[in-house]
Design a protein around this motif. Structure first.
Motif, PDB file in Angstrom:
ATOM      1  N   SER A   1       0.848  -1.195   0.000  1.00 18.56           N
ATOM      2  CA  SER A   1       0.000   0.000   0.000  1.00 18.56           C
ATOM      3  C   SER A   1       0.872   1.229   0.000  1.00 18.56           C
ATOM      4  CB  SER A   1      -0.905   0.013   1.234  1.00 18.56           C
ATOM      5  OG  SER A   1      -1.682  -1.150   1.286  1.00 18.56           O
TER       6      SER A   1
ATOM      7  N   TYR B   1       0.795  11.873   2.207  1.00 21.21           N
ATOM      8  CA  TYR B   1       0.344  12.734   3.287  1.00 21.21           C
ATOM      9  C   TYR B   1       0.835  14.151   3.022  1.00 21.21           C
ATOM     10  CZ  TYR B   1      -0.750   8.624   6.193  1.00 21.21           C
ATOM     11  OH  TYR B   1      -1.282   7.459   6.700  1.00 21.21           O
TER      12      TYR B   1
ATOM     13  N   PRO C   1       0.727  15.237   9.985  1.00 19.37           N
ATOM     14  CA  PRO C   1       0.430  14.791   8.611  1.00 19.37           C
ATOM     15  C   PRO C   1      -1.055  14.475   8.435  1.00 19.37           C
ATOM     16  CG  PRO C   1       2.326  13.628   9.510  1.00 19.37           C
ATOM     17  CD  PRO C   1       1.689  14.348  10.648  1.00 19.37           C
TER      18      PRO C   1
ATOM     19  N   GLY D   1       1.943  -5.008   5.265  1.00 17.66           N
ATOM     20  CA  GLY D   1       1.254  -5.388   6.496  1.00 17.66           C
ATOM     21  C   GLY D   1       0.991  -4.137   7.304  1.00 17.66           C
TER      22      GLY D   1
ATOM     23  N   GLY E   1       8.780   8.454   3.881  1.00 16.56           N
ATOM     24  CA  GLY E   1       9.889   9.183   3.298  1.00 16.56           C
ATOM     25  C   GLY E   1      10.132  10.475   4.054  1.00 16.56           C
ATOM     26  N   ALA E   2      11.222  11.126   3.716  1.00 16.07           N
ATOM     27  CA  ALA E   2      11.589  12.357   4.423  1.00 16.07           C
ATOM     28  C   ALA E   2      10.752  13.551   3.985  1.00 16.07           C
ATOM     29  CB  ALA E   2      13.073  12.643   4.229  1.00 16.07           C
TER      30      ALA E   2
ATOM     31  N   MET F   1      -4.721  -1.008  16.241  1.00 17.32           N
ATOM     32  CA  MET F   1      -3.319  -0.637  16.243  1.00 17.32           C
ATOM     33  C   MET F   1      -3.165   0.857  16.496  1.00 17.32           C
ATOM     34  SD  MET F   1      -1.856  -3.651  14.378  1.00 17.32           S
ATOM     35  CE  MET F   1      -0.279  -3.005  14.420  1.00 17.32           C
TER      36      MET F   1
ATOM     37  N   TYR G   1       5.066   8.028  17.136  1.00 24.67           N
ATOM     38  CA  TYR G   1       6.145   8.500  16.286  1.00 24.67           C
ATOM     39  C   TYR G   1       6.829   9.703  16.929  1.00 24.67           C
ATOM     40  CZ  TYR G   1       4.283   5.893  12.238  1.00 24.67           C
ATOM     41  OH  TYR G   1       3.862   4.915  11.372  1.00 24.67           O
TER      42      TYR G   1
ATOM     43  N   GLN H   1       9.026  13.167  15.554  1.00 26.42           N
ATOM     44  CA  GLN H   1       9.432  13.936  14.392  1.00 26.42           C
ATOM     45  C   GLN H   1      10.251  15.117  14.848  1.00 26.42           C
ATOM     46  OE1 GLN H   1       6.362  15.774  11.925  1.00 26.42           O
ATOM     47  NE2 GLN H   1       7.602  15.373  10.094  1.00 26.42           N
TER      48      GLN H   1
ATOM     49  N   SER I   1      11.691  13.562   8.913  1.00 25.32           N
ATOM     50  CA  SER I   1      10.462  12.800   8.728  1.00 25.32           C
ATOM     51  C   SER I   1      10.090  12.086  10.011  1.00 25.32           C
ATOM     52  CB  SER I   1      10.648  11.795   7.595  1.00 25.32           C
ATOM     53  OG  SER I   1       9.400  11.220   7.264  1.00 25.32           O
ATOM     54  N   LEU I   2       9.118  11.239   9.900  1.00 24.61           N
ATOM     55  CA  LEU I   2       8.578  10.534  11.061  1.00 24.61           C
ATOM     56  C   LEU I   2       9.430   9.310  11.384  1.00 24.61           C
ATOM     57  CD1 LEU I   2       4.943  10.611   9.725  1.00 24.61           C
ATOM     58  CD2 LEU I   2       5.815  11.977  11.614  1.00 24.61           C
TER      59      LEU I   2
ATOM     60  N   LEU J   1       9.234   5.929  13.736  1.00 22.83           N
ATOM     61  CA  LEU J   1       8.359   5.121  14.569  1.00 22.83           C
ATOM     62  C   LEU J   1       9.076   4.729  15.858  1.00 22.83           C
ATOM     63  CD1 LEU J   1       5.645   3.591  14.853  1.00 22.83           C
ATOM     64  CD2 LEU J   1       6.748   1.650  13.721  1.00 22.83           C
TER      65      LEU J   1
ATOM     66  N   GLU K   1      10.742  -0.167  18.162  1.00 26.48           N
ATOM     67  CA  GLU K   1      11.650  -0.160  17.022  1.00 26.48           C
ATOM     68  C   GLU K   1      13.087  -0.070  17.526  1.00 26.48           C
ATOM     69  OE1 GLU K   1      10.561  -0.486  13.694  1.00 26.48           O
ATOM     70  OE2 GLU K   1       8.778  -1.020  14.867  1.00 26.48           O
TER      71      GLU K   1
ATOM     72  N   LEU L   1       3.967  12.157  17.997  1.00 32.17           N
ATOM     73  CA  LEU L   1       2.685  11.972  17.321  1.00 32.17           C
ATOM     74  C   LEU L   1       2.143  10.581  17.585  1.00 32.17           C
ATOM     75  CD1 LEU L   1       4.007  13.458  14.032  1.00 32.17           C
ATOM     76  CD2 LEU L   1       1.964  14.348  15.115  1.00 32.17           C
TER      77      LEU L   1
ATOM     78  N   THR M   1      -3.443  -4.413   5.396  1.00 31.40           N
ATOM     79  CA  THR M   1      -2.771  -3.123   5.261  1.00 31.40           C
ATOM     80  C   THR M   1      -3.752  -2.020   5.603  1.00 31.40           C
ATOM     81  OG1 THR M   1      -1.390  -4.014   3.529  1.00 31.40           O
ATOM     82  CG2 THR M   1      -1.486  -1.635   3.719  1.00 31.40           C
ATOM     83  N   ASP M   2      -3.434  -1.253   6.608  1.00 36.71           N
ATOM     84  CA  ASP M   2      -4.349  -0.229   7.073  1.00 36.71           C
ATOM     85  C   ASP M   2      -3.784   1.166   6.852  1.00 36.71           C
ATOM     86  OD1 ASP M   2      -5.622  -2.040   9.987  1.00 36.71           O
ATOM     87  OD2 ASP M   2      -6.052  -2.195   7.868  1.00 36.71           O
TER      88      ASP M   2
ATOM     89  N   GLN N   1      -3.108   4.943   8.124  1.00 38.39           N
ATOM     90  CA  GLN N   1      -2.839   5.588   9.396  1.00 38.39           C
ATOM     91  C   GLN N   1      -3.324   7.030   9.389  1.00 38.39           C
ATOM     92  OE1 GLN N   1       0.964   5.118  11.298  1.00 38.39           O
ATOM     93  NE2 GLN N   1       1.318   3.127  10.329  1.00 38.39           N
ATOM     94  N   TYR N   2      -3.909   7.402  10.514  1.00 37.64           N
ATOM     95  CA  TYR N   2      -4.334   8.779  10.744  1.00 37.64           C
ATOM     96  C   TYR N   2      -3.638   9.287  11.992  1.00 37.64           C
ATOM     97  CZ  TYR N   2      -7.923   7.651   7.348  1.00 37.64           C
ATOM     98  OH  TYR N   2      -8.578   7.267   6.200  1.00 37.64           O
ATOM     99  N   PHE N   3      -3.280  10.574  11.950  1.00 33.35           N
ATOM    100  CA  PHE N   3      -2.433  11.126  12.997  1.00 33.35           C
ATOM    101  C   PHE N   3      -3.178  12.072  13.916  1.00 33.35           C
ATOM    102  CE2 PHE N   3       1.786   9.696  11.950  1.00 33.35           C
ATOM    103  CZ  PHE N   3       1.629   9.249  10.650  1.00 33.35           C
TER     104      PHE N   3
END
Lengths: 109, 116
Positions: free
Chosen positions: A32, A36, A44, A94, A100-101, B31, B35, B37, B42-43, B45, B58, B92, B102-103, B105-107
């Motif tokens: 997927s 954003y 985001p 999954g 990405g940056a 889930m 995160y 930042q 970037s983000l 995890l 992580e 975040l 595969t889901d 994500q909303y922040f």
């Protein structure tokens, strides 16, 4: 090699033009793909997601996916100054999502 | 989508102290993610929080430094322990919604932390 690569920019386009944002990824098993938008100082927000090869359109936004080339892009038509933001490409396999940056976009009025 | 709130929105803390950040979602989600930042980056995890089980961290993040709770399907907390200036960042929370493997994500709005 980064897992998700984007040109950091800034990408500058005049108002009304098409902005083209690109992203490549390394994991061929990725399922997927997401774009954003992040305004400065904000979190985001999801613009689009795409799962299958080809194009997906939503208003002024078109996401393009080419899994063979491991490439995903976002086109913004009729760019507006309000589109000025950082655009993050995200790739998921999954429940594992890699971001990405980001590419900074400036739309000049 | 989901509506996510975080508290506090920002804080300034002293070195060596701890801060707990709360994340509340308006619907039940399986889930939740935390995160970090840092400015211009970037983000990254930190960990994935599933209800009823230990969080999955992580590489580079450990439970002693970032303990996480997930008491139910709508709430989670992240604690930043024994803070140093290097912990200054935006934290975040996000949630995964949808069906299948595969889901999306909303922040949440984020918590801006400054450590002096």
């Amino acid at each position: 090699q980064k897992e998700v690569e984007q040109n950091s920019g800034p990408l500058s386009v005049p108002e009304g033009a098409i902005a083209s944002l690109n992203c490549t990824y390394s994991d061929r098993g990725s399922q997927s793909f997401f774009w954003y938008r992040q305004y400065s100082g904000k979190s985001p927000e999801l613009i689009m997601f795409i799962y299958s090869n080809g194009d997906k359109e939503d208003g002024r936004f078109t996401a393009q996916l080419n899994k063979a080339s491991q490439y995903v892009s976002l086109l913004i038509r009729d760019s507006q100054p309000s589109d000025s933001a950082t655009y993050l490409c995200a790739v998921a396999r999954g429940f594992k999502t890699i971001f990405g940056a980001g590419t900074r976009l400036f739309v000049k009025a | 989508s989901a509506v996510i709130s975080q508290k506090p929105s920002r804080d300034i803390c002293q070195r060596g102290t701890s801060l707990t950040i709360q994340c509340q979602v308006d619907s039940q989600v399986t889930m939740m993610f935390w995160y970090r930042q840092q400015p211009g980056q970037s983000l990254t995890l930190i960990a994935t929080a599933n209800q009823g089980s230990e969080a999955t961290y992580e590489s580079g993040f450990v439970i002693d430094k970032f303990p996480i709770s997930r008491p139910n399907l709508t709430f989670s907390t992240l604690t930043v322990s024994n803070m140093s200036p290097e912990d200054s960042s935006i934290y975040l929370c996000s949630v995964a919604t949808g069906v299948g493997s595969t889901d999306t994500q909303y922040f949440g709005p984020g918590t801006r932390l400054t450590v002096l």
